[in-house]
Design a protein around this motif. Structure first.
Motif, short mmCIF file in Angstrom:
data_model
loop_
_atom_site.label_atom_id
_atom_site.label_comp_id
_atom_site.label_asym_id
_atom_site.label_seq_id
_atom_site.Cartn_x
_atom_site.Cartn_y
_atom_site.Cartn_z
N ILE A 109 -59.26 24.38 -36.39
CA ILE A 109 -58.22 23.97 -36.60
C ILE A 109 -57.07 24.03 -36.42
CG2 ILE A 109 -57.93 26.27 -37.21
CD1 ILE A 109 -56.22 25.37 -39.92
N ARG A 110 -56.73 22.85 -35.75
CA ARG A 110 -54.65 22.90 -35.25
C ARG A 110 -53.77 23.29 -35.79
NH1 ARG A 110 -52.93 18.83 -31.19
NH2 ARG A 110 -54.35 20.19 -29.30
N SER A 111 -52.54 24.26 -35.86
CA SER A 111 -51.80 23.62 -36.19
C SER A 111 -50.43 25.07 -35.10
CB SER A 111 -51.62 24.95 -37.10
OG SER A 111 -50.90 25.62 -38.04
N ARG A 146 -51.71 29.96 -28.59
CA ARG A 146 -52.34 29.52 -28.23
C ARG A 146 -53.28 28.57 -28.00
NH1 ARG A 146 -53.23 34.61 -29.39
NH2 ARG A 146 -52.99 36.97 -27.57
N HIS A 147 -53.66 27.92 -26.97
CA HIS A 147 -54.22 26.94 -26.99
C HIS A 147 -55.66 27.10 -25.60
CE1 HIS A 147 -55.43 23.15 -27.18
NE2 HIS A 147 -54.18 22.50 -26.73
N PRO A 148 -57.09 28.10 -26.38
CA PRO A 148 -57.52 28.40 -25.59
C PRO A 148 -58.56 27.44 -25.13
CG PRO A 148 -58.09 28.90 -27.83
CD PRO A 148 -56.50 28.61 -27.88
N PRO A 176 -38.72 20.14 -17.28
CA PRO A 176 -37.70 19.86 -18.48
C PRO A 176 -38.11 18.95 -19.84
CG PRO A 176 -36.90 19.18 -16.55
CD PRO A 176 -38.33 19.51 -15.75
N HIS A 177 -37.74 18.88 -20.90
CA HIS A 177 -38.10 18.11 -21.91
C HIS A 177 -36.95 18.32 -23.00
CE1 HIS A 177 -40.56 16.83 -25.37
NE2 HIS A 177 -41.76 16.93 -24.13
N ILE A 178 -36.92 17.34 -23.57
CA ILE A 178 -35.71 17.04 -24.45
C ILE A 178 -35.48 17.45 -26.34
CG2 ILE A 178 -35.13 15.04 -23.96
CD1 ILE A 178 -37.30 13.83 -26.67
N LYS A 179 -36.77 18.24 -26.24
CA LYS A 179 -37.02 18.76 -27.95
C LYS A 179 -37.51 20.20 -27.34
CE LYS A 179 -41.16 16.74 -29.34
NZ LYS A 179 -41.68 15.83 -30.63
N PRO A 180 -37.71 20.94 -28.64
CA PRO A 180 -38.14 22.59 -28.92
C PRO A 180 -39.93 22.53 -28.38
CG PRO A 180 -36.62 22.66 -30.12
CD PRO A 180 -37.07 21.06 -29.41
N ILE A 181 -40.58 22.86 -27.37
CA ILE A 181 -42.27 22.52 -27.26
C ILE A 181 -42.72 24.36 -27.52
CG2 ILE A 181 -43.82 22.04 -25.47
CD1 ILE A 181 -42.79 19.87 -26.73
N PRO A 182 -43.91 24.41 -28.31
CA PRO A 182 -44.32 25.37 -28.50
C PRO A 182 -44.77 25.87 -27.30
CG PRO A 182 -45.88 23.76 -29.38
CD PRO A 182 -44.67 23.14 -28.66
N HIS A 183 -45.14 28.00 -26.79
CA HIS A 183 -45.02 28.33 -25.97
C HIS A 183 -47.15 28.74 -25.62
CE1 HIS A 183 -42.15 30.56 -27.46
NE2 HIS A 183 -41.57 29.81 -26.83
C1 SN0 Z 1 -47.71 20.08 -27.38
C2 SN0 Z 1 -47.49 21.60 -26.59
O1 SN0 Z 1 -48.13 22.57 -27.46
O2 SN0 Z 1 -46.70 22.14 -25.64
C3 SN0 Z 1 -49.87 19.77 -27.54
C4 SN0 Z 1 -50.12 19.72 -26.18
C5 SN0 Z 1 -51.56 20.37 -26.26
N1 SN0 Z 1 -47.11 19.93 -26.72
C6 SN0 Z 1 -46.28 18.38 -27.32
O3 SN0 Z 1 -46.00 18.58 -28.80
C7 SN0 Z 1 -45.37 17.30 -27.26
C8 SN0 Z 1 -44.91 16.55 -27.58
C9 SN0 Z 1 -43.42 15.52 -26.66
O4 SN0 Z 1 -43.01 15.52 -27.88
O5 SN0 Z 1 -43.18 15.54 -26.01
#
Ligand code: SN0
Length: 317
Positions: A109-111, A146-148, A176-183
């Motif tokens: 599952i991906r969430s 996490r992304h194990p 850098p990025h233009i939008k909020p990205i997960p940790h």
């Molecule tokens: C996800 C992340 O967690 O960084 C998936 C990576 C495997 N990446 C993004 O959400 C990138 C989205 C974007 O607009 O560049």
């Protein structure tokens, strides 16, 4: 193996890395192990590598594989307990997960995190509920924190590229990025590197320090040039602020990985989990250049997933 959600689910990380490398040499060794077993891959967010590599991993093991984009093709899912469902959500995770558990022997599952409420995301509520309710082994295809499977493939890639006996310097470098990205990718990478024989340095602008539970033991530097000195591997990744939860605090000008920055390193190999924003996170020259490992990293996703699914199949045989 009953679940694969973090490095803490792996009793012996070095042994799992070896297993991945063996499967890479001979991917069809266990092609009947998954006969008459069904793998269900559930996505609440987009995916390219995770979806295809995990699907192929299941097929290489002889499994039947079902994929569902639950966010688009399923009923709007409710995850909160005890609420009156008189709004937009149609189906509760309690029934959805239990039903999918009936059809599948293993579920992935991906969430992603919503990046609005730190406590909610970091409680891993959805993943934990899913594990509890599905009643079959669950593999995380990237959860809120996490992304194990990515990190396992990353560790395998570093191992392949490191001379025996050498302890490489690995730098996780914010981009850098233009939008909020997960940790998730950064948290997970840090957590797995702590279990490996590497020197880990993390570099990010002020305000972007990751949660301490993931970075404990690593050196954190706010000066990227200083961090890059002598690096053997540079892992490039954006993440949003943890402190100012889910916020973008800076345009990050000057943090993109370029050939000029690479000149500070020990001719470092460059990694990124993909998808990558060219010309923003990494320069075209670096991505197209001889030091980039991004395609091999993605290739290793297949064998990482295969090793994890194999261990789960061994457990339910
Ligand atoms: C996800 C992340 O967690 O960084 C998936 C990576 C495997 N990446 C993004 O959400 C990138 C989205 C974007 O607009 O560049």
């Amino acid at each position: 193996m009953k679940q694969f959600t973090s490095v803490h689910d792996v009793p012996n990380v070095a042994a799992l890395v070896e297993e991945v490398l063996q499967l890479k040499q001979a991917p069809y060794t266990h092609k009947t192990l998954g006969q008459d077993k069904t793998l269900g891959l559930i996505f609440l967010n987009p995916s390219l590598r995770t979806r295809l590599s995990t699907q192929k991993a299941g097929m290489n093991l002889g499994m039947n594989v079902m994929v569902m984009n639950l966010d688009k093709e399923g009923w709007a899912l409710e995850t909160r307990d005890g609420v009156v469902m008189d709004g937009t959500t149609v189906e509760h995770i309690r029934e959805a997960a239990a039903v999918m558990g009936q059809y599948c022997d293993i579920i992935g599952i991906r969430s992603f995190p919503k990046l609005q409420d730190k406590e909610e995301d970091y409680s891993e509520d959805l993943l934990n509920k899913f594990i509890e309710l599905a009643g079959v082994p669950v593999v995380s295809l990237e959860s809120a924190t996490r992304h194990p499977l990515q990190s396992l493939a990353d560790l395998v890639t570093i191992k392949e590229q490191t001379a025996a006996g050498k302890r490489p310097k690995v730098v996780l470098s914010w981009a850098p990025h233009i939008k909020p990205i997960p940790h998730c990718v950064a948290n997970s990478f840090s957590e797995w590197m702590q279990q490996a024989d590497v020197e880990l340095v993390i570099t990010n602008p002020e305000g972007y320090d990751l949660a301490e539970e993931f970075t404990r033991g690593a050196q954190v530097l706010h000066n990227q040039d200083e961090a890059l000195q002598g690096a053997d591997f540079v892992y490039v990744k954006n993440w949003s602020s943890f402190e100012n939860y889910g916020q973008v605090l800076t345009d990050g000008k000057g943090w993109m990985m370029t050939n000029e920055k690479l000149a500070l390193t020990n001719n470092a190999k460059v990694m990124h989990c993909l998808p990558v924003r060219r010309g923003l996170e990494l320069s075209h020259e670096v991505l197209d250049g001889p030091n980039s490992l991004v395609i091999e990293q993605a290739n290793n996703r297949l064998y990482a997933a295969q090793a994890v699914l194999k261990r789960m199949l061994d457990g339910i045989a």
